[in-house]
Write a protein that holds these residues in place. Structure first.
Motif, PDB file in Angstrom:
ATOM      1  N   MET A   1       6.400   1.511 -28.685  1.00 24.06           N
ATOM      2  CA  MET A   1       5.679   0.238 -28.771  1.00 24.06           C
ATOM      3  C   MET A   1       6.619  -0.971 -28.748  1.00 24.06           C
ATOM      4  SD  MET A   1       2.422   0.838 -28.874  1.00 24.06           S
ATOM      5  CE  MET A   1       1.735  -0.672 -29.547  1.00 24.06           C
ATOM      6  N   GLU A   2       7.865  -0.774 -28.364  1.00 26.75           N
ATOM      7  CA  GLU A   2       8.821  -1.887 -28.406  1.00 26.75           C
ATOM      8  C   GLU A   2       8.542  -2.912 -27.312  1.00 26.75           C
ATOM      9  OE1 GLU A   2      10.750  -2.144 -31.094  1.00 26.75           O
ATOM     10  OE2 GLU A   2       9.710  -0.279 -31.582  1.00 26.75           O
ATOM     11  N   HIS A   3       8.848  -4.143 -27.637  1.00 30.47           N
ATOM     12  CA  HIS A   3       8.711  -5.269 -26.714  1.00 30.47           C
ATOM     13  C   HIS A   3       9.786  -5.151 -25.632  1.00 30.47           C
ATOM     14  CE1 HIS A   3       8.955  -9.509 -25.428  1.00 30.47           C
ATOM     15  NE2 HIS A   3       7.714  -9.611 -25.879  1.00 30.47           N
ATOM     16  N   ASN A   4       9.561  -5.801 -24.496  1.00 30.53           N
ATOM     17  CA  ASN A   4      10.561  -5.791 -23.421  1.00 30.53           C
ATOM     18  C   ASN A   4      11.891  -6.387 -23.853  1.00 30.53           C
ATOM     19  OD1 ASN A   4       9.223  -4.459 -21.374  1.00 30.53           O
ATOM     20  ND2 ASN A   4       8.229  -6.307 -20.622  1.00 30.53           N
ATOM     21  N   ALA A   5      11.883  -7.234 -24.874  1.00 30.79           N
ATOM     22  CA  ALA A   5      13.130  -7.807 -25.382  1.00 30.79           C
ATOM     23  C   ALA A   5      14.025  -6.733 -25.983  1.00 30.79           C
ATOM     24  CB  ALA A   5      12.832  -8.881 -26.430  1.00 30.79           C
ATOM     25  N   VAL A   6      13.444  -5.586 -26.319  1.00 33.93           N
ATOM     26  CA  VAL A   6      14.203  -4.430 -26.798  1.00 33.93           C
ATOM     27  C   VAL A   6      14.382  -3.418 -25.671  1.00 33.93           C
ATOM     28  CG1 VAL A   6      14.113  -2.411 -28.335  1.00 33.93           C
ATOM     29  CG2 VAL A   6      13.568  -4.682 -29.225  1.00 33.93           C
ATOM     30  N   MET A   7      13.305  -3.078 -24.988  1.00 34.24           N
ATOM     31  CA  MET A   7      13.372  -1.997 -24.007  1.00 34.24           C
ATOM     32  C   MET A   7      14.227  -2.322 -22.784  1.00 34.24           C
ATOM     33  SD  MET A   7      12.114   0.490 -25.516  1.00 34.24           S
ATOM     34  CE  MET A   7      12.391   1.639 -24.183  1.00 34.24           C
ATOM     35  N   ARG A   8      14.177  -3.536 -22.299  1.00 31.25           N
ATOM     36  CA  ARG A   8      14.991  -3.859 -21.121  1.00 31.25           C
ATOM     37  C   ARG A   8      16.487  -3.794 -21.418  1.00 31.25           C
ATOM     38  NH1 ARG A   8      11.022  -8.399 -18.441  1.00 31.25           N
ATOM     39  NH2 ARG A   8       9.591  -6.894 -17.546  1.00 31.25           N
ATOM     40  N   PRO A   9      16.970  -4.347 -22.526  1.00 30.35           N
ATOM     41  CA  PRO A   9      18.388  -4.154 -22.833  1.00 30.35           C
ATOM     42  C   PRO A   9      18.740  -2.680 -23.082  1.00 30.35           C
ATOM     43  CG  PRO A   9      17.490  -5.913 -24.196  1.00 30.35           C
ATOM     44  CD  PRO A   9      16.350  -5.304 -23.447  1.00 30.35           C
ATOM     45  N   LEU A  10      17.812  -1.946 -23.721  1.00 31.84           N
ATOM     46  CA  LEU A  10      18.094  -0.528 -23.973  1.00 31.84           C
ATOM     47  C   LEU A  10      18.177   0.260 -22.671  1.00 31.84           C
ATOM     48  CD1 LEU A  10      16.044   0.386 -27.184  1.00 31.84           C
ATOM     49  CD2 LEU A  10      18.524   0.076 -26.935  1.00 31.84           C
ATOM     50  N   ARG A  11      17.325  -0.044 -21.708  1.00 26.61           N
ATOM     51  CA  ARG A  11      17.388   0.653 -20.410  1.00 26.61           C
ATOM     52  C   ARG A  11      18.705   0.330 -19.696  1.00 26.61           C
ATOM     53  NH1 ARG A  11      14.285   4.824 -21.170  1.00 26.61           N
ATOM     54  NH2 ARG A  11      12.114   4.261 -21.538  1.00 26.61           N
ATOM     55  N   ALA A  12      19.157  -0.905 -19.778  1.00 25.08           N
ATOM     56  CA  ALA A  12      20.448  -1.270 -19.173  1.00 25.08           C
ATOM     57  C   ALA A  12      21.586  -0.557 -19.894  1.00 25.08           C
ATOM     58  CB  ALA A  12      20.647  -2.778 -19.217  1.00 25.08           C
ATOM     59  N   LEU A  13      21.517  -0.471 -21.211  1.00 24.29           N
ATOM     60  CA  LEU A  13      22.547   0.242 -21.974  1.00 24.29           C
ATOM     61  C   LEU A  13      22.513   1.732 -21.677  1.00 24.29           C
ATOM     62  CD1 LEU A  13      22.235  -1.703 -25.318  1.00 24.29           C
ATOM     63  CD2 LEU A  13      24.322  -1.485 -23.949  1.00 24.29           C
ATOM     64  N   GLU A  14      21.338   2.256 -21.422  1.00 23.04           N
ATOM     65  CA  GLU A  14      21.205   3.673 -21.062  1.00 23.04           C
ATOM     66  C   GLU A  14      21.963   3.947 -19.763  1.00 23.04           C
ATOM     67  OE1 GLU A  14      17.500   6.757 -21.434  1.00 23.04           O
ATOM     68  OE2 GLU A  14      17.115   4.892 -20.371  1.00 23.04           O
ATOM     69  N   GLU A  15      21.857   3.038 -18.811  1.00 24.87           N
ATOM     70  CA  GLU A  15      22.591   3.183 -17.543  1.00 24.87           C
ATOM     71  C   GLU A  15      24.099   3.108 -17.764  1.00 24.87           C
ATOM     72  OE1 GLU A  15      21.161   0.409 -14.632  1.00 24.87           O
ATOM     73  OE2 GLU A  15      19.096   1.140 -14.814  1.00 24.87           O
ATOM     74  N   ALA A  16      24.513   2.462 -18.853  1.00 25.10           N
ATOM     75  CA  ALA A  16      25.935   2.317 -19.172  1.00 25.10           C
ATOM     76  C   ALA A  16      26.445   3.431 -20.081  1.00 25.10           C
ATOM     77  CB  ALA A  16      26.180   0.958 -19.823  1.00 25.10           C
ATOM     78  N   GLY A  17      25.606   4.446 -20.381  1.00 27.95           N
ATOM     79  CA  GLY A  17      26.077   5.598 -21.149  1.00 27.95           C
ATOM     80  C   GLY A  17      25.582   5.695 -22.576  1.00 27.95           C
ATOM     81  N   VAL A  18      24.685   4.826 -22.992  1.00 30.17           N
ATOM     82  CA  VAL A  18      24.078   4.933 -24.327  1.00 30.17           C
ATOM     83  C   VAL A  18      22.865   5.841 -24.193  1.00 30.17           C
ATOM     84  CG1 VAL A  18      22.857   3.665 -26.144  1.00 30.17           C
ATOM     85  CG2 VAL A  18      24.912   2.682 -25.093  1.00 30.17           C
TER      86      VAL A  18
END
Length: 188
Positions: free
Chosen positions: A55-72
């Motif tokens: 249920m996270e807002h895009n202000a959380v999910m979009r940075p998390l998706r970018a960090l996921e691409e960077a190895g998080v």
């Protein structure tokens, strides 16, 4: 000098509102989105694991998706159809590499208030930092960071705090090693 005093009094008032002992651990930002990015991008590194709800807002999910691409590594815990979150599901998602748990306090879509105190207790027991997105609740619901197990609190000024647009901040609890934050912006 008067402007500096006013800013410090505001810092003290917000620290008091959120039960943050040290007002100097409150950083003003443009809004909650910037504060969330500061916490997420400032603390997470490749190889770290982070847990968030569905249920996270895009202000959380979009940075998390970018960090996921960077190895998080990201684990998203599913909420029920009414937006409720089972703390046991959060507990099951935690791993030895989990560095951060991030949740919104209340959904901007359905208004569901998540069990922050219980999740905060789980995070503390696991030695995981807990970031709370309080964009919808700061100034509306009581927030006591230490009591709720919240280590980082992102808020916006223009909603429940009744401040102007373009204001917000990040309250940083004492368990967070601020010297480990990577800056978002460099220069001078």
């Amino acid at each position: 000098a008067e402007a500096g005093r006013l800013v410090y009094r505001t810092r003290e008032a917000l620290a008091h509102l959120f039960s943050l002992a040290d007002p100097l651990r409150l950083v003003f930002t443009h809004n909650a989105t910037y504060a969330l990015n500061l916490a997420l991008r400032g603390l997470l590194r490749p190889g770290d694991h982070v847990v968030a709800s569905s249920m996270e807002h895009n202000a959380v999910m979009r940075p998390l998706r970018a960090l996921e691409e960077a190895g998080v590594e990201l684990t998203t815990v599913r909420c029920a159809g009414d937006g409720t979150l089972d703390p046991a599901a959060v507990h099951r998602a935690l791993r030895p590499a989990t560095r951060l748990l991030v949740l919104n306090h209340a959904s901007n879509v359905c208004g569901t208030i998540l069990p922050v105190g219980e999740v905060g207790r789980l995070a503390r027991e696991a030695g995981v930092l807990f970031l709370l997105d309080a964009a919808q609740t700061a100034g509306v619901l009581p927030i006591a960071m230490e009591e709720m197990g919240v280590d980082l609190l992102a808020f916006t000024g223009h909603k429940g705090l009744l401040g102007p647009t373009g204001t917000g901040g990040l309250a940083i609890g004492p368990r967070v090693p601020v010297e480990q934050f990577a800056p978002l912006v460099r220069g001078g």
